[in-house]
Scaffold this motif. Structure first.
Motif, PDB file in Angstrom:
ATOM      1  N   ALA A   1      45.291   4.285  46.804  1.00  0.00           N
ATOM      2  CA  ALA A   1      46.218   3.155  46.723  1.00  0.00           C
ATOM      3  C   ALA A   1      46.392   2.492  48.083  1.00  0.00           C
ATOM      4  CB  ALA A   1      47.566   3.620  46.181  1.00  0.00           C
ATOM      5  N   LEU A   2      46.491   3.305  49.134  1.00  0.00           N
ATOM      6  CA  LEU A   2      46.627   2.746  50.484  1.00  0.00           C
ATOM      7  C   LEU A   2      45.366   1.977  50.876  1.00  0.00           C
ATOM      8  CD1 LEU A   2      48.326   5.748  52.337  1.00  0.00           C
ATOM      9  CD2 LEU A   2      49.384   3.584  51.672  1.00  0.00           C
TER      10      LEU A   2
ATOM     11  N   GLY B   1      49.589  -1.778  46.384  1.00  0.00           N
ATOM     12  CA  GLY B   1      49.639  -0.317  46.430  1.00  0.00           C
ATOM     13  C   GLY B   1      50.448   0.265  45.291  1.00  0.00           C
ATOM     14  N   TRP B   2      51.561  -0.403  44.950  1.00  0.00           N
ATOM     15  CA  TRP B   2      52.382   0.086  43.833  1.00  0.00           C
ATOM     16  C   TRP B   2      51.617   0.026  42.519  1.00  0.00           C
ATOM     17  CZ3 TRP B   2      54.162  -2.648  39.497  1.00  0.00           C
ATOM     18  CH2 TRP B   2      55.081  -1.962  38.700  1.00  0.00           C
TER      19      TRP B   2
ATOM     20  N   VAL C   1      52.333  -3.670  49.695  1.00  0.00           N
ATOM     21  CA  VAL C   1      53.239  -2.859  48.878  1.00  0.00           C
ATOM     22  C   VAL C   1      53.032  -3.146  47.391  1.00  0.00           C
ATOM     23  CG1 VAL C   1      55.671  -2.497  48.272  1.00  0.00           C
ATOM     24  CG2 VAL C   1      54.971  -2.566  50.674  1.00  0.00           C
TER      25      VAL C   1
ATOM     26  N   ALA D   1      45.180  -1.273  48.798  1.00  0.00           N
ATOM     27  CA  ALA D   1      46.204  -2.218  49.252  1.00  0.00           C
ATOM     28  C   ALA D   1      45.782  -2.880  50.553  1.00  0.00           C
ATOM     29  CB  ALA D   1      47.534  -1.494  49.427  1.00  0.00           C
TER      30      ALA D   1
ATOM     31  N   PHE E   1      55.734   3.981  46.542  1.00  0.00           N
ATOM     32  CA  PHE E   1      55.545   2.532  46.500  1.00  0.00           C
ATOM     33  C   PHE E   1      56.657   1.849  45.711  1.00  0.00           C
ATOM     34  CE2 PHE E   1      51.338   4.203  47.362  1.00  0.00           C
ATOM     35  CZ  PHE E   1      50.867   3.341  48.343  1.00  0.00           C
ATOM     36  N   SER E   2      57.227   2.550  44.723  1.00  0.00           N
ATOM     37  CA  SER E   2      58.337   1.975  43.959  1.00  0.00           C
ATOM     38  C   SER E   2      59.534   1.723  44.865  1.00  0.00           C
ATOM     39  CB  SER E   2      58.724   2.903  42.810  1.00  0.00           C
ATOM     40  OG  SER E   2      57.652   3.060  41.901  1.00  0.00           O
TER      41      SER E   2
ATOM     42  N   ALA F   1      59.435   1.305  48.134  1.00  0.00           N
ATOM     43  CA  ALA F   1      59.074   0.214  49.054  1.00  0.00           C
ATOM     44  C   ALA F   1      59.129  -1.130  48.348  1.00  0.00           C
ATOM     45  CB  ALA F   1      57.691   0.459  49.638  1.00  0.00           C
ATOM     46  N   LEU F   2      58.742  -1.162  47.078  1.00  0.00           N
ATOM     47  CA  LEU F   2      58.763  -2.421  46.334  1.00  0.00           C
ATOM     48  C   LEU F   2      60.185  -2.924  46.135  1.00  0.00           C
ATOM     49  CD1 LEU F   2      56.968  -4.477  44.847  1.00  0.00           C
ATOM     50  CD2 LEU F   2      57.302  -3.135  42.769  1.00  0.00           C
TER      51      LEU F   2
END
Length: 220
Positions: free
Chosen positions: A99-100, A67-68, A64, A103, A16-17, A19-20
């Motif tokens: 997390a998914l 989720g992060w 994202v 999110a 997620f990091s 993706a962020l």
């Protein structure tokens, strides 16, 4: 601080990091005018996931970010636990799945409340160019050949195929102005007619406001 950085760089928060970072870079490009937040609306269908009705970039960005944060929190808890080996790996995959899920649930909830602020817009169509003035870019325009440049309502330009009925009263040359008055679906081209910008009367003048008559015995 060190615990935060370690958790952000470990599985599953690191996914997620990354993706962020992409999401932040994209929105910086949008703020700079180098990208459009509707860029991926035609490529992804989010209605099946229950997060449609808003631009894809908005719903994905929310997922994202949530989720992060969820994965980061879960990773910190996993690091603080005494689990090792297989148990630690199972907990990490559980954090990823959680997390998914969180999110998606948060994004769906927010989209449900805020989708009314995003009015549905019809997709761009070639029919939008009808009635617009174009500039011929080829040396001539006939019944089987011709190209012209036309500007859309948003200011962008496009090169379109144009044709002129025969016999032509006026010969088009490069730089001539023409009016797109019809579109041929089968041939995928526009019918164009000569257009003289000097003869364009422009918008009608504003009508004068009527003068109110003052009743006898009273002053305005």
């Amino acid at each position: 601080m060190q615990e935060f950085l370690t958790a952000a760089q470990s599985f599953p928060a690191v996914l997620f990091s990354a993706a962020l970072v992409v999401v932040i870079a994209f929105w910086l490009l949008v703020l700079a005018g180098a990208a459009d937040h509707h860029s991926f609306d035609a490529d992804l269908d989010t209605d099946l996931a229950g997060i449609g009705g808003v631009p894809v970039t908005v719903s994905v960005s929310v997922m994202v970010a949530v989720g992060w944060f969820t994965a980061l929190t879960g990773s910190v808890l996993v690091h603080r636990s005494d689990a090792t080996g297989t148990a630690r790996a199972a907990l990490s995959f559980g954090v990823l799945a959680g997390a998914l899920l969180v999110a998606w649930a948060v994004a769906r909830l927010l989209v449900h409340h805020f989708r009314r602020f995003f009015a549905d817009q019809p997709p761009p169509s070639r029919q939008d160019f009808l009635g617009r003035v174009c500039t011929v870019r080829t040396g001539s325009v006939g019944t089987d050949f011709g190209q012209a440049e036309v500007a859309a309502a948003d200011g962008s330009t496009a090169i379109v195929q144009v044709r002129q009925l025969a016999p032509a009263d006026t010969a088009f040359t490069a730089g001539s102005s023409g009016l797109l008055y019809a579109y041929d679906e089968a041939g995928e081209f526009f019918w164009v007619s000569p257009y003289d910008r000097a003869l364009d009367p422009g918008p009608p003048p504003a009508l004068p406001r009527p003068h109110r008559r003052t009743p006898p015995g009273r002053t305005a």
